[in-house]
Structures are given as C-alpha cells and as structure tokens.
Design a protein around this motif. Structure first.
Motif, short mmCIF file in Angstrom:
data_model
loop_
_atom_site.label_atom_id
_atom_site.label_comp_id
_atom_site.label_asym_id
_atom_site.label_seq_id
_atom_site.Cartn_x
_atom_site.Cartn_y
_atom_site.Cartn_z
N VAL A 14 0.89 -1.16 0.00
CA VAL A 14 0.00 0.00 0.00
C VAL A 14 0.93 1.22 0.00
N HIS A 15 0.98 1.87 -1.15
CA HIS A 15 1.98 2.92 -1.37
C HIS A 15 1.35 4.30 -1.15
N CYS A 16 1.52 4.81 0.07
CA CYS A 16 0.87 6.07 0.45
C CYS A 16 1.82 7.28 0.43
N ALA A 17 3.12 7.05 0.31
CA ALA A 17 4.05 8.19 0.39
C ALA A 17 3.77 9.18 -0.72
N GLY A 18 3.77 10.44 -0.37
CA GLY A 18 3.55 11.47 -1.38
C GLY A 18 3.64 12.84 -0.75
N VAL A 19 3.73 13.85 -1.61
CA VAL A 19 3.76 15.23 -1.14
C VAL A 19 2.70 16.05 -1.87
N ALA A 20 2.14 17.01 -1.14
CA ALA A 20 1.20 17.95 -1.75
C ALA A 20 1.99 19.18 -2.19
N ASP A 21 1.49 19.87 -3.21
CA ASP A 21 2.19 21.09 -3.62
C ASP A 21 1.21 22.05 -4.28
N GLY A 36 -8.33 14.82 6.47
CA GLY A 36 -7.74 15.62 7.54
C GLY A 36 -6.43 15.04 8.02
N THR A 37 -5.39 15.13 7.22
CA THR A 37 -4.08 14.59 7.61
C THR A 37 -3.07 15.73 7.69
N PRO A 38 -1.89 15.45 8.25
CA PRO A 38 -0.87 16.51 8.35
C PRO A 38 -0.51 17.12 7.00
N MET A 39 -0.68 16.34 5.91
CA MET A 39 -0.30 16.86 4.59
C MET A 39 -0.99 18.18 4.26
N LYS A 46 -1.33 23.73 5.42
CA LYS A 46 -1.11 24.41 4.14
C LYS A 46 -2.31 25.24 3.68
N VAL A 47 -3.45 24.63 3.58
CA VAL A 47 -4.59 25.32 2.98
C VAL A 47 -5.83 25.12 3.86
N ALA A 48 -5.74 25.56 5.12
CA ALA A 48 -6.78 25.28 6.10
C ALA A 48 -8.16 25.75 5.63
N ASP A 49 -8.22 26.92 4.98
CA ASP A 49 -9.52 27.43 4.54
C ASP A 49 -10.13 26.53 3.47
N ARG A 50 -9.31 26.09 2.52
CA ARG A 50 -9.82 25.21 1.47
C ARG A 50 -10.24 23.85 2.03
#
Ligand SMILES: NC(=O)c1ccc[n+]([C@@H]2O[C@H](COP(=O)([O-])OP(=O)(O)OC[C@H]3O[C@@H](n4cnc5c(N)ncnc54)[C@H](O)[C@@H]3O)[C@@H](O)[C@H]2O)c1
Length: 254
Positions: free
Chosen positions: A82-89, A195-198, A202-206
């Motif tokens: 289960v490959h969950c690693a990733g980054v938001a940008d 609702g994760t740390p990712m 970063k974009v609390a309002d969105r």
C-alpha cells in the motif's frame, strides 16, 4: 488475498493514511514493514508490536526501495503493497508578478509522487512474481497506489500535483494488465480531502470548504476510511485495474 500471516509493505507510514493502513493490517494479523523518509518512523513503530518493522528511506531511491522490499518480504514472499508516500504542492504557473513557476519544484513533485510510485511498484512486483500462487485464483500479490481526486478536478496551482497523480491513475490499468499474467493485482485509490498533516498546515480554509462541499458524509475523509478501503481491496480479488474515488461525492470547484 488473505491478510493474516501475510507480508505487507506500507509506504508513507509515519503519518496519515499510511500509518492508519499499517495499523489496520497489523490488527488483522499481517506482518507489516513501514517505510517513510521521516525519521520519527522508528519511534512510531516501536509501539506497534513485533510484527511491525521500520525502514527509513526515500521512495524515489532505487537502493532504498530495493532494501525496503527485501525487508518486507522477510526472507520469503511479499504479498501486498500500500503505497501512500507522497507530497502535496501548490505552485501557480505564474506568480503575482508574472514570473514563471519553478521547474525544479515541478520535477521534485513528479519525482516523489509519480517516479516513486513506479519505483516501488516495479521492485515489489519483481519479488511478488516469485510467490507461490494462493487460493482458487492463484493470486500472488496486490499493489495499491494512491492518486487523488485532484487528478480529475485539478484546482489552481496544482499542475504538478495533479499531473503526478494523474500519472498514477494512468499507470493503474497497464500495470494491472501486465502483472495479471503473474496473478498480481494493481489498484489505485483517489482520496478526496482528508484531515491529515499533509494539508492541515497548508490550505486550512480550502480544507474546511471541502468538508462543507461534500454531499455526504459532510466531513473530511478520515484515515480510517482509507485504511478500510485498502483492506477491502486486498481481500476482494475482483478489485483490479481501477482507480476508486474515496470522497463522499466531493467535486473540487476552486
Ligand atoms: N490528505 C489528503 O487530503 C489527500 C488527498 C488526496 C490524496 N492524498 C494522497 O494520499 C497519500 C497519503 O497522504 P496523507 O494525507 O496521509 O499525508 P501525510 O503527509 O500524513 O503522509 C505522507 C507521508 O509520506 C511521506 N513521504 C513523503 N515523501 C516521501 C518520500 N520521498 N519517501 C518516503 N516517504 C515520503 C511523508 O514523510 C509522510 O509521512 C499521499 O500520496 C497524498 O498525495 C492525500
């Protein structure tokens, strides 16, 4: 695929959906190797019992992931990933002064989210191919990658992220078609807003707007929702070659 007694690799497992999935698989009796580049992983894994192993590494690195899949196979077979690693940008094509976005930043997102997925999938499949076939269908393994609903409704500033996750979806069917010859399934899951740390810092309002825009349930996705679907995909052999939206009906609109 039966879960108890089987060997799983979960990436991005120091946090969020990866950690929840690792915990769920451990509770179901699996041996789980948790992988993350965040060094806090070792401490997290200490509390997860003797069936949990930790490996700190980068999913885009060939040598790191060769070590990770070997560790996950525990000298024998690797049954699931289960490959969950990733980054938001978030990075607009043009900033407020009209300057173009950073090419290095775009490449970095593609390298982690897309190249990392390909890297883990190919190395895991090479081990799974040698497994003894199991059950009436002769299944050898299952790989679950993580895309995003942003691949379908990319919002402003997500050219890199949406492209990386669109690439994950695009790989799902060709990989499933190829690896089906060996009894290995490939699926991807497209979470809505979770609702994760990712996303939290970063974009609390969105993020809050997403919860309100979700038809039902009118809330953010929870990591347990994802872990449950991962388990359901693992145990149901007919899930294959498909991207599943996990979003409560949310359609991104901004
Ligand atoms: N949170 C959301 O709303 C959301 C929505 C759609 C898709 N996703 C996707 O879900 C997956 C899990 O995200 P999450 O929300 O649990 O986030 P998270 O930040 O809680 O977990 C992601 C983990 O990946 C790890 N990681 C990042 N780059 C890495 C690398 N190169 N090598 C190894 N580990 C690395 C991080 O250290 C982190 O622990 C990601 O692929 C993300 O893109 C998340």
């Amino acid at each position: 695929m039966q879960i108890a007694g089987r060997n799983f690799l979960v990436t991005g497992a120091a946090s969020g959906m990866g950690l929840a999935t690792a915990e769920r698989l451990l509770a179901a009796g699996a041996n789980v190797t948790l992988v993350d580049q965040n060094p806090t992983l070792s401490q997290t894994v200490e509390g997860l019992g003797e069936k949990a192993l930790a490996f700190t590494g980068n999913v885009s690195s060939e040598s790191d992931m060769r070590t990770a899949v070997d560790l996950a196979a525990r000298g024998g077979e690797l049954h699931g990933v289960v490959h969950c690693a990733g980054v938001a940008d978030l990075d607009r094509l043009l900033d407020d002064d009209g300057h173009p976005a950073s090419l290095d930043r775009y490449r970095q997102v593609l390298d982690i989210n897309l190249v990392g997925t390909f890297n883990v999938m190919r190395l895991a499949a090479a081990i799974m191919r040698k497994n003894l076939p199991q059950g009436v269908d002769g299944e050898r393994g299952v790989i679950i990658n993580v895309s995003s609903i942003c691949a379908y409704e990319g919002t402003v500033g997500t050219c890199g992220y949406a492209a990386s996750k669109g690439g994950v979806i695009a790989m799902t069917l060709p990989a499933a078609r190829e690896l089906g010859d060996y009894g290995i399934r490939v699926m991807s899951v497209a979470p809505g807003t979770f609702g994760t740390p990712m996303l939290a810092d970063k974009v609390a309002d969105r993020v809050q707007a997403s919860a309100q825009a979700t038809p039902f349930p009118r809330r953010l996705g929870q990591v347990e929702d994802f872990a449950l679907l991962a388990e359901q995909i693992i145990v149901n052999v007919m899930f294959n070659g498909e991207d599943i939206r996990l979003d409560g009906g949310l359609r991104l609109r901004y």
